[in-house]
Design a protein around this motif. Structure first.
Motif, PDB file in Angstrom:
ATOM      1  N   ASP A 145       0.797  -1.230   0.000  1.00 17.74           N
ATOM      2  CA  ASP A 145       0.000   0.000   0.000  1.00 17.74           C
ATOM      3  C   ASP A 145       0.832   1.284   0.000  1.00 17.74           C
ATOM      4  OD1 ASP A 145       0.816  -0.113   2.684  1.00 17.74           O
ATOM      5  OD2 ASP A 145      -1.181   0.242   3.495  1.00 17.74           O
ATOM      6  N   GLN A 146       2.056   1.238   0.494  1.00 18.21           N
ATOM      7  CA  GLN A 146       2.921   2.420   0.478  1.00 18.21           C
ATOM      8  C   GLN A 146       4.038   2.300  -0.550  1.00 18.21           C
ATOM      9  OE1 GLN A 146       4.229   3.071   4.522  1.00 18.21           O
ATOM     10  NE2 GLN A 146       2.398   4.231   4.996  1.00 18.21           N
ATOM     11  N   CYS A 147       4.050   1.259  -1.330  1.00 19.53           N
ATOM     12  CA  CYS A 147       5.134   1.002  -2.293  1.00 19.53           C
ATOM     13  C   CYS A 147       4.705   1.220  -3.742  1.00 19.53           C
ATOM     14  CB  CYS A 147       5.635  -0.429  -2.150  1.00 19.53           C
ATOM     15  SG  CYS A 147       6.104  -0.901  -0.474  1.00 19.53           S
ATOM     16  N   ILE A 148       3.528   0.747  -4.057  1.00 20.44           N
ATOM     17  CA  ILE A 148       3.094   0.661  -5.457  1.00 20.44           C
ATOM     18  C   ILE A 148       3.064   2.027  -6.135  1.00 20.44           C
ATOM     19  CG2 ILE A 148       1.180   0.007  -6.967  1.00 20.44           C
ATOM     20  CD1 ILE A 148       0.600  -2.260  -4.903  1.00 20.44           C
ATOM     21  N   SER A 149       2.608   3.071  -5.448  1.00 22.01           N
ATOM     22  CA  SER A 149       2.505   4.374  -6.106  1.00 22.01           C
ATOM     23  C   SER A 149       3.863   4.867  -6.589  1.00 22.01           C
ATOM     24  CB  SER A 149       1.848   5.403  -5.192  1.00 22.01           C
ATOM     25  OG  SER A 149       2.638   5.619  -4.040  1.00 22.01           O
ATOM     26  N   CYS A 150       4.907   4.709  -5.806  1.00 19.31           N
ATOM     27  CA  CYS A 150       6.254   5.115  -6.243  1.00 19.31           C
ATOM     28  C   CYS A 150       6.782   4.189  -7.341  1.00 19.31           C
ATOM     29  CB  CYS A 150       7.229   5.111  -5.080  1.00 19.31           C
ATOM     30  SG  CYS A 150       6.922   6.423  -3.879  1.00 19.31           S
ATOM     31  N   HIS A 151       6.481   2.915  -7.220  1.00 17.24           N
ATOM     32  CA  HIS A 151       6.997   1.945  -8.181  1.00 17.24           C
ATOM     33  C   HIS A 151       6.296   2.017  -9.536  1.00 17.24           C
ATOM     34  CE1 HIS A 151      10.013  -0.546  -6.027  1.00 17.24           C
ATOM     35  NE2 HIS A 151       9.526   0.149  -5.011  1.00 17.24           N
ATOM     36  N   THR A 152       5.197   2.736  -9.626  1.00 15.06           N
ATOM     37  CA  THR A 152       4.532   2.925 -10.920  1.00 15.06           C
ATOM     38  C   THR A 152       4.904   4.253 -11.565  1.00 15.06           C
ATOM     39  OG1 THR A 152       2.561   3.819  -9.848  1.00 15.06           O
ATOM     40  CG2 THR A 152       2.553   1.468 -10.364  1.00 15.06           C
ATOM     41  N   GLU A 153       5.637   5.116 -10.843  1.00 12.58           N
ATOM     42  CA  GLU A 153       6.039   6.414 -11.385  1.00 12.58           C
ATOM     43  C   GLU A 153       7.137   6.241 -12.434  1.00 12.58           C
ATOM     44  OE1 GLU A 153       7.329   8.925  -8.226  1.00 12.58           O
ATOM     45  OE2 GLU A 153       5.332   9.090  -7.365  1.00 12.58           O
ATOM     46  N   GLY A 154       7.113   7.105 -13.422  1.00 12.71           N
ATOM     47  CA  GLY A 154       8.193   7.141 -14.407  1.00 12.71           C
ATOM     48  C   GLY A 154       8.355   5.829 -15.145  1.00 12.71           C
ATOM     49  N   ILE A 155       9.539   5.627 -15.643  1.00 12.00           N
ATOM     50  CA  ILE A 155       9.863   4.398 -16.374  1.00 12.00           C
ATOM     51  C   ILE A 155      10.094   3.293 -15.364  1.00 12.00           C
ATOM     52  CG2 ILE A 155      11.519   3.296 -17.915  1.00 12.00           C
ATOM     53  CD1 ILE A 155      12.132   6.127 -18.998  1.00 12.00           C
ATOM     54  N   ASN A 156       9.418   2.186 -15.551  1.00 16.05           N
ATOM     55  CA  ASN A 156       9.654   1.033 -14.685  1.00 16.05           C
ATOM     56  C   ASN A 156       9.593  -0.223 -15.525  1.00 16.05           C
ATOM     57  OD1 ASN A 156       6.979  -0.418 -14.429  1.00 16.05           O
ATOM     58  ND2 ASN A 156       6.347   1.631 -13.802  1.00 16.05           N
ATOM     59  N   SER A 157      10.074  -1.276 -14.975  1.00 17.68           N
ATOM     60  CA  SER A 157      10.035  -2.582 -15.623  1.00 17.68           C
ATOM     61  C   SER A 157       9.370  -3.536 -14.660  1.00 17.68           C
ATOM     62  CB  SER A 157      11.452  -3.048 -15.960  1.00 17.68           C
ATOM     63  OG  SER A 157      12.053  -2.180 -16.880  1.00 17.68           O
ATOM     64  N   ASP A 158       8.072  -3.759 -14.860  1.00 16.37           N
ATOM     65  CA  ASP A 158       7.285  -4.632 -13.998  1.00 16.37           C
ATOM     66  C   ASP A 158       7.374  -4.162 -12.541  1.00 16.37           C
ATOM     67  OD1 ASP A 158       5.587  -6.685 -13.269  1.00 16.37           O
ATOM     68  OD2 ASP A 158       7.095  -8.260 -13.413  1.00 16.37           O
ATOM     69  N   LEU A 159       7.262  -2.856 -12.353  1.00 11.08           N
ATOM     70  CA  LEU A 159       7.287  -2.172 -11.066  1.00 11.08           C
ATOM     71  C   LEU A 159       8.667  -2.130 -10.407  1.00 11.08           C
ATOM     72  CD1 LEU A 159       3.862  -3.301  -9.564  1.00 11.08           C
ATOM     73  CD2 LEU A 159       4.370  -1.257 -10.888  1.00 11.08           C
ATOM     74  N   VAL A 160       9.700  -2.574 -11.094  1.00 11.68           N
ATOM     75  CA  VAL A 160      11.066  -2.508 -10.563  1.00 11.68           C
ATOM     76  C   VAL A 160      11.694  -1.223 -11.078  1.00 11.68           C
ATOM     77  CG1 VAL A 160      13.319  -3.636 -10.487  1.00 11.68           C
ATOM     78  CG2 VAL A 160      11.232  -5.015 -10.416  1.00 11.68           C
ATOM     79  N   ARG A 161      12.041  -0.321 -10.175  1.00 11.88           N
ATOM     80  CA  ARG A 161      12.564   0.984 -10.547  1.00 11.88           C
ATOM     81  C   ARG A 161      14.084   1.005 -10.722  1.00 11.88           C
ATOM     82  NH1 ARG A 161       9.856   5.565  -9.225  1.00 11.88           N
ATOM     83  NH2 ARG A 161      11.186   6.419 -10.826  1.00 11.88           N
ATOM     84  N   THR A 162      14.773  -0.007 -10.263  1.00  9.98           N
ATOM     85  CA  THR A 162      16.238  -0.025 -10.274  1.00  9.98           C
ATOM     86  C   THR A 162      16.814   0.267 -11.645  1.00  9.98           C
ATOM     87  OG1 THR A 162      16.291  -1.572  -8.438  1.00  9.98           O
ATOM     88  CG2 THR A 162      18.266  -1.459  -9.783  1.00  9.98           C
ATOM     89  N   PHE A 163      16.233  -0.310 -12.678  1.00 10.45           N
ATOM     90  CA  PHE A 163      16.789  -0.166 -14.033  1.00 10.45           C
ATOM     91  C   PHE A 163      16.750   1.283 -14.511  1.00 10.45           C
ATOM     92  CE2 PHE A 163      14.591  -4.393 -13.982  1.00 10.45           C
ATOM     93  CZ  PHE A 163      15.730  -5.126 -13.738  1.00 10.45           C
ATOM     94  N   ALA A 164      15.730   2.018 -14.133  1.00  9.55           N
ATOM     95  CA  ALA A 164      15.593   3.403 -14.568  1.00  9.55           C
ATOM     96  C   ALA A 164      16.422   4.361 -13.706  1.00  9.55           C
ATOM     97  CB  ALA A 164      14.127   3.822 -14.515  1.00  9.55           C
ATOM     98  N   LEU A 165      16.695   3.979 -12.469  1.00 10.84           N
ATOM     99  CA  LEU A 165      17.352   4.902 -11.555  1.00 10.84           C
ATOM    100  C   LEU A 165      18.855   4.699 -11.410  1.00 10.84           C
ATOM    101  CD1 LEU A 165      14.665   4.877  -8.718  1.00 10.84           C
ATOM    102  CD2 LEU A 165      14.976   6.572 -10.528  1.00 10.84           C
ATOM    103  N   HIS A 166      19.375   3.575 -11.894  1.00 12.01           N
ATOM    104  CA  HIS A 166      20.817   3.309 -11.673  1.00 12.01           C
ATOM    105  C   HIS A 166      21.490   2.858 -12.949  1.00 12.01           C
ATOM    106  CE1 HIS A 166      20.235   3.871  -7.420  1.00 12.01           C
ATOM    107  NE2 HIS A 166      19.154   3.124  -7.530  1.00 12.01           N
TER     108      HIS A 166
END
Length: 166
Positions: A145-166
């Protein structure tokens, strides 16, 4: 080794999970997640074990390392730097180790475990944060409930943000 990890995952889930009263599938407990983190084999993001600076907008403090179990790796490119499939398969385990300083002491495991049929999944993932001793910071019962909103922001890959941020 893939069959061994699959058998271990199924065994852990059957030992530590219970079936939802509503028949919605297994409930993956915080204890199950901790046992998976401690018993799984992993490879590092981009095949590098160094701690990386966290994105300044991340709630996961200053430094981190991201680890992928073999199931997650199967959907990634050879360098483990990007998702090559459209989504991660069920039983993918992604662990972000959070540190307060570069090369410092491990503070937190931030965990995403893909299990679409679990009663406590949020957008197909079980979300969890634990201390290295297993004490729960953010329970898998909260369904991200506190994770999904950030993990859907911007470019993501199946809700994984690591690829877009690093």
């Amino acid at each position: 080794m893939g069959i061994k990890n699959t058998i271990l995952t199924l065994l852990v889930i059957s030992l530590y999970s219970c079936v939802s009263d509503k028949g919605e599938g297994v409930v993956v407990t915080d204890g199950t997640i901790y046992n998976l983190v401690k018993s799984s084999s992993f490879s590092f993001f981009k095949n590098k074990a160094d701690t990386l600076p966290a994105d300044p907008s991340s709630p996961h403090t200053s430094f981190m390392r991201v680890l992928f179990n073999p199931k997650a790796q199967s959907a990634m490119n050879d360098s483990l730097g990007a998702l090559s499939a459209s989504t991660f398969p069920d039983e993918s385990l992604i662990v972000k180790e959070v540190y307060d300083t570069k090369g410092g002491t491990l503070q937190v495991y931030s965990v995403m475990y893909k299990l679409k049929g679990a009663a406590n999944n949020g957008s197909g993932w079980i979300w969890n944060e634990l201390r290295p001793d297993g004490n729960v910071i953010y329970s898998a019962a909260r369904k991200g409930d506190q994770c999904i909103s950030c993990h859907t922001e911007g470019i993501n890959s199946d809700l994984v943000r690591t690829f877009a941020l690093h």
